[in-house]
Design an enzyme around this catalytic site. Structure first.
Site, PDB file in Angstrom:
ATOM      1  N   TYR A 255       1.056  -1.199  -0.155  1.00 38.02           N
ATOM      2  CA  TYR A 255      -0.035  -0.089  -0.226  1.00 38.02           C
ATOM      3  C   TYR A 255       0.805   1.231  -0.078  1.00 38.02           C
ATOM      4  O   TYR A 255       0.518   2.119  -0.579  1.00 38.02           O
ATOM      5  CB  TYR A 255      -0.946  -0.159   1.172  1.00 38.02           C
ATOM      6  CG  TYR A 255      -1.721   1.371   1.401  1.00 38.02           C
ATOM      7  CD1 TYR A 255      -3.050   1.727   0.280  1.00 38.02           C
ATOM      8  CD2 TYR A 255      -1.329   2.316   2.346  1.00 38.02           C
ATOM      9  CE1 TYR A 255      -3.631   2.657   0.500  1.00 38.02           C
ATOM     10  CE2 TYR A 255      -2.249   3.332   2.524  1.00 38.02           C
ATOM     11  CZ  TYR A 255      -3.351   3.582   1.718  1.00 38.02           C
ATOM     12  OH  TYR A 255      -3.820   4.682   1.684  1.00 38.02           O
TER      13      TYR A 255
ATOM     14  N   LYS B 137       1.049   4.543  -2.733  1.00 36.53           N
ATOM     15  CA  LYS B 137       0.889   5.814  -2.438  1.00 36.53           C
ATOM     16  C   LYS B 137       2.294   6.755  -2.568  1.00 36.53           C
ATOM     17  O   LYS B 137       2.185   8.013  -3.074  1.00 36.53           O
ATOM     18  CB  LYS B 137       0.532   6.110  -0.912  1.00 36.53           C
ATOM     19  CG  LYS B 137      -0.855   5.523  -0.916  1.00 36.53           C
ATOM     20  CD  LYS B 137      -2.028   6.298  -1.953  1.00 36.53           C
ATOM     21  CE  LYS B 137      -3.505   6.001  -1.701  1.00 36.53           C
ATOM     22  NZ  LYS B 137      -4.643   6.777  -2.571  1.00 36.53           N
TER      23      LYS B 137
ATOM     24  N   THR C 220     -13.695   6.684   6.083  1.00 31.78           N
ATOM     25  CA  THR C 220     -14.314   6.427   4.634  1.00 31.78           C
ATOM     26  C   THR C 220     -14.813   5.209   4.331  1.00 31.78           C
ATOM     27  O   THR C 220     -15.552   4.911   3.478  1.00 31.78           O
ATOM     28  CB  THR C 220     -13.270   6.791   3.357  1.00 31.78           C
ATOM     29  OG1 THR C 220     -12.194   6.183   3.824  1.00 31.78           O
ATOM     30  CG2 THR C 220     -12.799   8.268   4.020  1.00 31.78           C
TER      31      THR C 220
END
Length: 315
Positions: free
Chosen positions: A178, A182, A215
């Site tokens: 991850y 990013k 989120t």
């Protein structure tokens, strides 16, 4: 800190043509809502038409005069990206703002896109690289064009571009994979700005991160293939009351990068609180790896090879 900058400080966006990836929920939805309320003509994209319809309906409740629409775009498929880009390019002659927002976070086991890319690198970065490249003619025709890439504070932690095993085929690790995706997004933002200046593309590229915004991203990825909550989900639930902020607050750094007159080329914005998890918008910390220009150039070249999208090299 940007003097408590908020959605009320977004300049008028009337006539501004906007495309947001992953906009049917979370940060993308909040970004779309705020820009629609400011008068922009917003195209929401996502993988689920039902969620797209629900997002449009919800925005219209808050803003009946909103200029909004939805289109399918699956960032786990380069073919979907190409079909979307071709169709969209036939519908408009310019694009003023592209927000590369969509993402997936930390599946516990290795998943692949239909093109064979590790899911996070493929969805979070490579498809956005391909999409932006295919939309470059529209972006060059835009007015005061900006491209905003969503990164993460994770890019500073255990992060590097693993060219020897870019797709994590040998020893997949959710967090470093991850973080790599990013980091790639932030390096893409910086290299895009450099190339825009060198080639005369006339666009401004910058980046943002939302901190710890509520989120669903923290559970959607870690929940892939699981029948019970992951450790990350359980820890997240404990931290949420003190360490997190709403999706609307998490979208503010993106909105600042996308609209604020004081936002800078190759700027990077995020929350200013403890560990940049929540708080007012300001300059975010940039990890050393993101500033390695030679690595950014190599990543760009590898990305062209992997996606088949070749960018122009001259004005």
């Amino acid at each position: 800190m940007m003097n408590s900058w908020g959605a009320q400080d977004i300049p008028p966006q009337a006539g501004r043509r906007v495309l947001i990836t992953g906009a049917t929920g979370g940060l993308g939805y909040e970004t779309a809502l705020a820009l629609a309320q400011a008068g922009a003509d917003v195209l929401l994209t996502g993988r689920n038409p039902a969620k797209g319809a629900a997002a449009l309906a919800a925005i219209r409740v808050s803003c009946p005069a909103a200029q909004i629409r939805y289109a399918d775009l699956d960032l786990a498929s380069l073919a979907s990206v190409q079909v979307f880009a071709e169709r969209f390019s036939g519908e408009t002659d310019g694009l003023d703002l592209l927000v590369n927002n969509a993402g997936v976070m930390m599946p516990p086991t290795r998943h692949q896109t239909v093109d064979g890319f590790e899911l996070q690198l493929g969805t979070n970065y490579l498809s956005h690289f391909a999409l932006t490249g295919q939309l470059l003619p529209l972006l060059r025709n835009g007015r005061q064009t900006r491209v905003v890439n969503l990164s993460s504070g994770a890019h500073r932690i255990q992060a590097a571009i693993h060219f020897d095993d870019l797709q994590w085929q040998n020893k997949y690790q959710p967090w470093p994979a991850y973080a790599q995706s990013k980091l790639a997004m932030l390096m893409f933002a910086f290299e895009l700005e450099r190339r825009s200046k060198a080639c005369g593309w006339g666009l401004m590229s910058n980046a943002a991160h939302p901190g710890y915004a509520r989120t669903g991203l923290q559970s959607a990825g870690p929940g892939l293939g699981r029948s019970s909550p992951s450790l990350l989900e359980r820890i997240g639930k404990l931290l949420e009351p003190v360490a997190s902020q709403s999706a609307a607050a998490g979208a503010l750094p993106t909105l600042f990068a996308a609209t604020a007159p004081q936002a800078q080329p190759a700027g990077y914005y995020g929350p200013q609180g403890f560990m940049e998890m929540k708080g007012e918008v300001g300059d975010a910390r940039i990890g050393k790896a993101a500033c390695e220009t030679a690595v950014g150039v190599r990543l760009w070249e590898v990305s062209e090879q992997l996606t088949g999208v070749t960018w122009p090299s001259a004005a």
